[in-house]
Design a protein around this motif. Structure first.
Motif, short mmCIF file in Angstrom:
data_model
loop_
_atom_site.label_atom_id
_atom_site.label_comp_id
_atom_site.label_asym_id
_atom_site.label_seq_id
_atom_site.Cartn_x
_atom_site.Cartn_y
_atom_site.Cartn_z
N ARG A 144 44.22 -32.07 -80.43
CA ARG A 144 45.66 -31.98 -80.63
C ARG A 144 46.31 -33.36 -80.55
NH1 ARG A 144 49.85 -29.44 -76.35
NH2 ARG A 144 48.96 -31.22 -75.22
N ILE A 145 47.25 -33.58 -81.49
CA ILE A 145 48.12 -34.76 -81.45
C ILE A 145 49.55 -34.25 -81.49
CG2 ILE A 145 48.85 -36.86 -82.63
CD1 ILE A 145 46.02 -37.14 -83.70
N ARG A 146 50.30 -34.55 -80.44
CA ARG A 146 51.65 -34.01 -80.31
C ARG A 146 52.66 -35.15 -80.37
NH1 ARG A 146 54.29 -29.49 -78.54
NH2 ARG A 146 56.25 -29.80 -77.40
N VAL A 147 53.72 -34.91 -81.17
CA VAL A 147 54.82 -35.86 -81.29
C VAL A 147 56.08 -35.18 -80.78
CG1 VAL A 147 56.17 -37.32 -82.83
CG2 VAL A 147 53.73 -36.96 -83.28
N GLU A 148 56.69 -35.78 -79.74
CA GLU A 148 57.91 -35.23 -79.15
C GLU A 148 59.05 -36.23 -79.31
OE1 GLU A 148 57.45 -34.16 -75.12
OE2 GLU A 148 56.10 -32.46 -75.50
N VAL A 149 60.24 -35.68 -79.61
CA VAL A 149 61.44 -36.50 -79.76
C VAL A 149 62.50 -35.97 -78.82
CG1 VAL A 149 63.22 -37.33 -81.33
CG2 VAL A 149 60.87 -37.02 -82.15
N GLN A 150 63.14 -36.87 -78.07
CA GLN A 150 64.23 -36.51 -77.17
C GLN A 150 65.36 -37.50 -77.34
OE1 GLN A 150 62.57 -36.53 -73.25
NE2 GLN A 150 61.60 -34.52 -73.47
N ALA A 171 57.65 -31.67 -81.97
CA ALA A 171 58.76 -31.11 -81.20
C ALA A 171 59.98 -31.99 -81.43
CB ALA A 171 58.40 -31.03 -79.73
N LEU A 172 60.94 -31.47 -82.23
CA LEU A 172 62.12 -32.25 -82.59
C LEU A 172 63.37 -31.61 -82.01
CD1 LEU A 172 61.31 -32.88 -86.39
CD2 LEU A 172 60.83 -34.36 -84.44
N PRO A 173 64.38 -32.42 -81.72
CA PRO A 173 65.65 -31.84 -81.24
C PRO A 173 66.37 -31.13 -82.39
CG PRO A 173 65.89 -34.19 -81.56
CD PRO A 173 64.43 -33.89 -81.78
N GLU A 174 67.28 -30.21 -82.04
CA GLU A 174 68.01 -29.48 -83.07
C GLU A 174 68.95 -30.40 -83.83
OE1 GLU A 174 69.99 -26.25 -81.25
OE2 GLU A 174 68.14 -25.22 -80.59
N MET A 175 69.54 -31.35 -83.12
CA MET A 175 70.49 -32.26 -83.76
C MET A 175 69.79 -33.60 -84.03
SD MET A 175 73.45 -30.65 -83.91
CE MET A 175 74.63 -31.99 -84.04
N SER A 176 69.94 -34.08 -85.25
CA SER A 176 69.40 -35.39 -85.59
C SER A 176 70.39 -36.47 -85.12
CB SER A 176 69.15 -35.51 -87.08
OG SER A 176 70.37 -35.38 -87.78
#
Length: 587
Positions: free
Chosen positions: A500-506, A465-470
């Motif tokens: 499941r292994i989930r990677v989230e970025v905020q 789960a990545l944000p739209e803007m880097s």
């Protein structure tokens, strides 16, 4: 003087015998006795009385006839009585005068030789006597003081009883101090010095007089100040020592020869769950039973031991703790003859962490040997194939290239292990891990590394789960790759059944956060507390996880070096979430 008295007595006798018998009286002879008294000689007085008595008796026989016999005898008897009465009274008077003179001489001697000052004064405060010791004390001669008011010799306000002199002289009845008091005296040059004064009152009829005994207590005051300073220093030292003992981080307890508790510091009170007031002078078995019996046994050994010091390691489970810990117990006997000699001072030091580290180091050595041996075995195997065509036959160019690729890959594994060891060495020395920061698109790198793990671990389901803007951050890209690879590697290793292994970025506000969440075996609170320690590895009895136990220690050091933080949430059997927060600061 004797000749004059004899002449006077003879004249009186001649007059006596010239008169008719019985006419002579004792009055003329008394005049002789009084003349002897004027000489102030007691022996001469008695001689004159005896001589006059003889003359009176002789006059009885030598006087002309006349008068009646009974009158003559009475007259002569009265004359003798008058002579001796006057003589005895005069003799007693002379004795009293001698006694007074001797007493006065003795008093003067006392006044002149007394080591302390003696000052007498009347009800007006006017000095009447001033002995030599007073001269030495004040520096004034007697003629300068006698007849003058004495208030110039003292500071009447500098005492425990202000205005004492004025109150004593003016009030009626007198307020003469009953006890010695300390005042300040003034010498001729104006110098003030401490005096101890005792004052006595005398009543001479309606007149009051006073005698003051003065003693210079300058030396005593100096010694008192030295003693006071010494006592103050000793008290401060005692307070500092007590504060030091109470603030000692280790457990400290003092017991007497009968194992009664004499002292406990704050750490002991906290660890045992009791205060010193609750157990003071109680036997140690009151609080050291059950899971603390090992400490009680140590104290009993210390009391019975002939050596002044005893040291051993014991295992205890303190109140409020679930697990037992390792403790170093050191007891020493207080030596000397002072109060408290023979007491036992026991210090208990928690070495559970050290023993855990020792165990982890031993495990690390074993794991390191295994981790190093695995790639070395592969390297040696492929090298042996390449070096022994006569034993294994010729290999095609493609096979040789594959062998070399495997050797290179295993060398990279070895290099990674060596780099981890070097990083740990830097962390322990306080130098920290060197960072080469620069602009870094961390979101893109997270996506790439996660994809590589997805391809290499088909049993696990990776979600991203990545944000739209880097966001561009100022980071050491290689070190951040190392952190992310370690977190994903742990997520895979501690999820042995897949999942499941989930990677989230905020990215919000001033922080950039990424989390790695798995559904693996999870961790207990104790494991979470120790997971960032070097050499620490969770109990992997139900997993096939391997490694040196350095990854998370190094990862935390890297995050700390970037000014960020790393947080953990985990429950046994429910998985683990590790979140890394980094500041959004451009280069």
């Amino acid at each position: 003087m004797e000749q004059r008295l004899v002449i006077l007595a003879v004249l009186v006798f001649l007059i006596d015998i010239s008169l008719p018998l019985g006419v002579a009286g004792g009055v003329p002879y008394v005049a002789v006795i009084l003349a002897a008294f004027c000489s102030s000689r007691k022996n001469l007085l008695l001689m004159a009385a005896g001589f006059c008595t003889l003359l009176v008796v002789a006059g009885y026989f030598l006087s002309p006839d006349g008068g009646e016999l009974w009158k003559v005898l009475i007259n002569r008897s009265l004359a003798v009585f008058a002579i001796w009465t006057t003589a005895v009274l005069s003799h007693l008077r002379l004795q009293a005068v001698d006694l007074l003179r001797e007493s006065g001489a003795r008093i003067r001697s006392i006044l002149e030789t007394a080591p302390g000052g003696i000052l007498s004064f009347d009800h007006r405060g006017v000095a009447e006597s001033f002995n030599p010791a007073c001269e030495r004390l004040f520096g004034y001669r007697p003629e300068e003081v006698i007849g003058e008011k004495i208030d110039f010799l003292f500071d009447p306000h500098a005492s425990s009883r202000p205005n004492w002199l004025q109150d004593m002289l003016e009030e009626e009845p007198s307020t003469c101090p009953r006890e010695a008091m300390e005042i300040l005296g003034r010498r001729r040059g104006g110098e003030e010095f401490p005096l101890l004064v005792s004052i006595g009152e005398m009543r001479l009829g309606e007149r009051r007089a006073y005698t003051a005994i003065l003693r210079d207590i300058t030396a005593r005051k100096r010694k008192e100040r030295v003693l006071t300073d010494a006592l103050l220093e000793a008290e401060q030292a005692r307070e500092k020592m007590e504060a030091l003992i109470r603030s000692v981080g280790d457990f400290l307890i003092v017991t007497d020869r009968d194992l009664r508790i004499v002292f406990m510091n704050k750490t002991s009170e906290r660890m045992l769950g009791v205060s010193l007031d609750q157990v003071h002078h109680s036997h140690a078995d009151r609080i050291l039973g059950g899971t603390l019996s090992g400490l009680l046994g140590h104290l009993e050994s210390a009391v019975g031991c002939s050596s002044p010091e005893i040291f051993e390691e014991i295992t205890l489970r303190l109140p409020g703790q679930e697990n037992s810990g390792h403790y170093q117990a050191r007891s020493a006997r207080v030596l000397g003859r002072s109060a408290g000699a023979g007491d036992i001072v026991t210090v208990l030091r928690d070495v559970t962490r050290e023993r855990t580290l020792d165990r982890l180091k031993s495990e690390f050595v074993s794991n390191a040997a295994h981790e190093l041996n695995t790639p070395l075995t592969s390297i040696m195997g492929y090298a042996e194939l390449l070096l022994g065509p006569q034993d294994f036959g010729e290999f095609t160019s493609e096979e040789k290239q594959n062998f070399l690729a495997e050797i290179y890959a295993k060398c990279e594994d070895l290099a990674q292990i060596v780099n981890q060891l070097l990083d740990v060495s830097r962390i322990e020395s306080g130098r920290g891990i060197p960072l080469e920061t620069g602009p870094c698109d961390l979101t893109r790198r997270i996506a790439r590394i996660t994809e590589n793990f997805r391809l290499g671990n088909p049993r696990h389901r990776f979600e991203l789960a990545l944000p739209e803007m880097s966001s561009a951050l100022c980071l050491d890209a290689g070190k951040m790759d190392q952190v992310l690879e370690n977190l994903l590697s742990n997520a895979v290793k501690y999820s042995p059944d897949g999942g499941r292994i989930r990677v989230e970025v905020q990215a919000s506000g001033q922080e950039y956060r990424f989390s790695v969440m798995d559904e693996g075996i999870g961790m207990s609170p104790e494991q979470q507390e120790n997971m960032f320690e070097r050499f620490y590895r969770s109990d992997t009895s139900n997993t096939t996880a391997s490694g040196l136990g350095l990854g998370l220690n190094i990862a935390k050091a890297i995050i700390d070096g970037h000014g960020g933080r790393i947080e953990v949430e985990s429950r046994p059997g429910k998985g683990t979430t590790i979140t890394v927060s980094l500041p959004l600061s451009p280069c």
